[in-house]
Motif scaffolding. Structure first.
Motif, mmCIF file in Angstrom:
data_model
loop_
_atom_site.group_PDB
_atom_site.id
_atom_site.type_symbol
_atom_site.label_atom_id
_atom_site.label_comp_id
_atom_site.label_asym_id
_atom_site.label_seq_id
_atom_site.Cartn_x
_atom_site.Cartn_y
_atom_site.Cartn_z
ATOM 1 N N GLN A 136 42.217 40.854 30.830
ATOM 2 C CA GLN A 136 41.583 41.835 29.962
ATOM 3 C C GLN A 136 40.731 42.765 30.831
ATOM 4 O O GLN A 136 40.207 42.355 31.879
ATOM 5 C CB GLN A 136 40.720 41.133 28.922
ATOM 6 C CG GLN A 136 41.552 40.329 27.930
ATOM 7 C CD GLN A 136 40.688 39.701 26.855
ATOM 8 O OE1 GLN A 136 39.625 39.149 27.140
ATOM 9 N NE2 GLN A 136 41.130 39.778 25.605
ATOM 10 N N CYS A 137 40.582 43.989 30.360
ATOM 11 C CA CYS A 137 40.057 45.022 31.260
ATOM 12 C C CYS A 137 38.548 45.050 31.446
ATOM 13 O O CYS A 137 38.050 45.755 32.317
ATOM 14 C CB CYS A 137 40.551 46.383 30.813
ATOM 15 S SG CYS A 137 42.151 46.637 31.539
ATOM 16 N N ASN A 233 44.109 45.700 28.418
ATOM 17 C CA ASN A 233 44.490 44.722 29.430
ATOM 18 C C ASN A 233 45.475 45.319 30.416
ATOM 19 O O ASN A 233 46.047 46.377 30.158
ATOM 20 C CB ASN A 233 44.986 43.392 28.826
ATOM 21 C CG ASN A 233 46.372 43.493 28.248
ATOM 22 O OD1 ASN A 233 47.260 44.092 28.830
ATOM 23 N ND2 ASN A 233 46.563 42.890 27.083
#
Ligand code: FAD
Length: 492
Positions: A136-137, A233
């Protein structure tokens, strides 16, 4: 504490929030009351990124930008819904990773909603056959890298801000890490990703080593700086942790000799993971105890990977360095760099002395690298108040380089810090363009460089603006950046 006591730097285009309670109620409904704050202390924490001029402002009791809400979404659906709502109500939304950006990219210049991505912090999959990691970012860079190292891997993307930046921020600013000459920059490392568009629609780009499927749309979001979508993501390449590392350093009589040596190494298709050229001023600052480097240009190299290949890389690196009058300085300068590579206290020591300090990285082809370097030094040395202008070069290609300038100066009595800061930025950027270079290598555009975008991109800037309007017709996503001259400066 009353936030109105602070002078607000970016206030001209502030969005007029008519019914705060209504917006709050809707945001609470979407993300839950534990994931929203309107507390002054939180709003204050999100007034700036790590633009160095903002340190000066903090000491002077000024704040850069002021949001109305900070939210911490937990799901992709939260983000989609917030964007749909913000579109209906014309509310600015600013994606926020870790705020380590240095060009004002995450500053809420128009107010609105900060979407802090920190709850998007999970590693979703490591695929050892494909050599990929999906995460996930909002994940912190160091957490991602440590986890991979424990499993015997690395992404090879190690920015100096590793401890203080997120995966989403890397992608959004087209980041480059310290080991980029071997592993590539973030655009070489990303294999797939998922993005929520400004109107709240989720799109994804398939994880694949390469595809011939028409224009590669995902490139719009690598460097989109949170203005075209929110990246939720991404899948990155990973590599087995290097089996061997060799540390090499040479001191050269001039910057041109060092450029020639490095250019000749890369022409052989040899890519040391780390190459850093320090100009004479930075060499004397960082390596005062190395006798062979006195009044010279220090270059450090790290070759890493498979043992046999590393030995070959070492021998070619040494040969080309010695052919260009390099003097061997041993391992110590590289060990020193490893020990200090995340230490950045130097920059935050300047503002208490009323010094305006910053760094500007630019790109150039090999045939004008030397001109770019010298013309920036010449123009800055002529600018009133400048007390230092130095450079190192830390990103390399067979075709050119990324040069990183550091400057410090003292504004004239009649000038504000911001006016002087802008004068320094504009002086450097103008010299770079005149020497044939590009205005940014890896920190992005944000606020600081937007004035120069038309000059940099020419007619294609209009195409970029049309794409922005197409994806974000109400201009709600991170307004005041890239396409807009928030500094209101003029090019002379
Ligand atoms: C000491 C120091 C050293 C640094 N060293 C390097 C270096 O070696 N290499 C390098 O490339 N940079 C470096 N930087 C700059 C900075 O760390 C990078 O630009 C980093 O990529 C920003 O990440 P962040 O998570 O902090 O992003 P933020 O500062 O929070 O945001 C940066 C931009 O990305 C947008 N954004 C953030 N997350 C998302 C998301 N998920 N989706 C869409 N948009 C998003 C924001 O709106 C903003 O426009 C350094 C900075 C500092 C202060």
């Amino acid at each position: 504490m009353d936030l109105n006591d602070f002078e607000l730097i970016y206030k001209d285009n502030r969005y007029n929030l008519k019914d705060k309670e209504k917006v709050k109620a809707k945001l609470e409904e979407i993300v839950g009351s534990k994931n929203i704050s309107m507390n002054n202390i939180d709003l204050l924490a999100y007034t700036k990124d790590t633009s160095l001029i903002a340190f000066n402002w903090t000491l002077e009791g000024k704040i850069a930008g002021l949001a109305d809400f900070v939210i911490w979404p937990e799901t992709v659906e939260h983000i989609c819904e917030v964007l749909r709502f913000a579109n209906e109500e014309n509310i600015p939304v600013i994606p926020y990773g870790e705020g380590s950006g240095v060009v004002g990219g995450a500053i809420p210049v128009n107010g609105g909603i900060i979407i802090d991505m920190k709850k998007f912090n999970k590693i979703l999959e490591i695929n050892e056959a494909n050599l990929t990691v999906t995460a996930q970012c909002g994940i912190n860079g160091m957490n991602l890298e440590r986890h991979l190292n424990n499993k015997g891997y690395t992404t090879g993307h190690i920015p100096q801000s590793l401890y203080t930046s997120s995966l989403g921020g890397w992608i959004s600013h087209r980041a480059a890490g310290q080991f980029s000459t071997k592993y590539g920059k973030i655009e070489d490392i990303i294999l797939g990703m998922e993005v929520v568009l400004p109107k709240g629609k989720l799109i994804s780009f398939k994880t694949i080593p390469r595809a011939s499927t028409g224009p590669q749309l995902e490139k719009l979001f690598i460097g989109g700086e949170g203005t075209l979508g929110i990246i939720t993501n991404a899948t990155l390449k990973i590599w087995p942790f290097p089996a061997k590392r060799t540390l090499i350093s040479y001191a050269f009589p001039s910057i041109e000799d060092s450029f020639n040596a490095v250019r000749q190494i890369l022409r052989e298709y040899i890519f040391p993971a780390v190459i850093r050229i320090y100009d004479q001023f930075e060499t004397s600052r960082h390596f005062p105890d190395i006798d062979n480097a006195k009044d010279k240009v220090m270059v450090i190299f790290v070759c890493e990977g498979n043992e046999k290949l590393v030995d070959l890389e070492e021998s070619i690196t040494r040969e080309k360095s010695e052919n260009n009058s390099g003097m061997d300085c041993g391992e110590h300068p590289v060990e020193h760099w490893f020990e200090t590579r995340f230490r950045v206290t130097e920059t935050s020591e300047m503002p208490p002395y009323k010094i305006v300090f910053d760094t500007i990285e630019v790109a150039s082809l090999w045939d004008n690298a030397s001109d770019t370097y010298h013309s920036v030094l010449d123009s800055m040395n002529k600018l009133q108040g400048v007390i230092m202008i130095t450079a190192h070069v830390s990103h390399f290609y067979p075709n050119g380089v990324g040069i990183y300038f550091s400057f410090g100066g003292i504004p004239a009595k009649e000038q504000t810090d911001l006016e002087y800061y802008q004068q320094c930025w504009n002086t450097i950027i103008k010299s770079v363009l005149e020497a044939g270079g590009s205005i940014a290598h890896h920190h992005g555009i944000g606020i600081n460089r937007s004035l120069w975008m038309e000059r940099e991109l020419g007619e294609s800037m209009n195409t970029l603006k049309e794409i922005k309007v197409l994806l974000d017709p109400k201009n709600i996503l991170n307004p005041g950046k890239i396409y807009v001259n928030t500094w209101k400066g003029e090019i002379d």
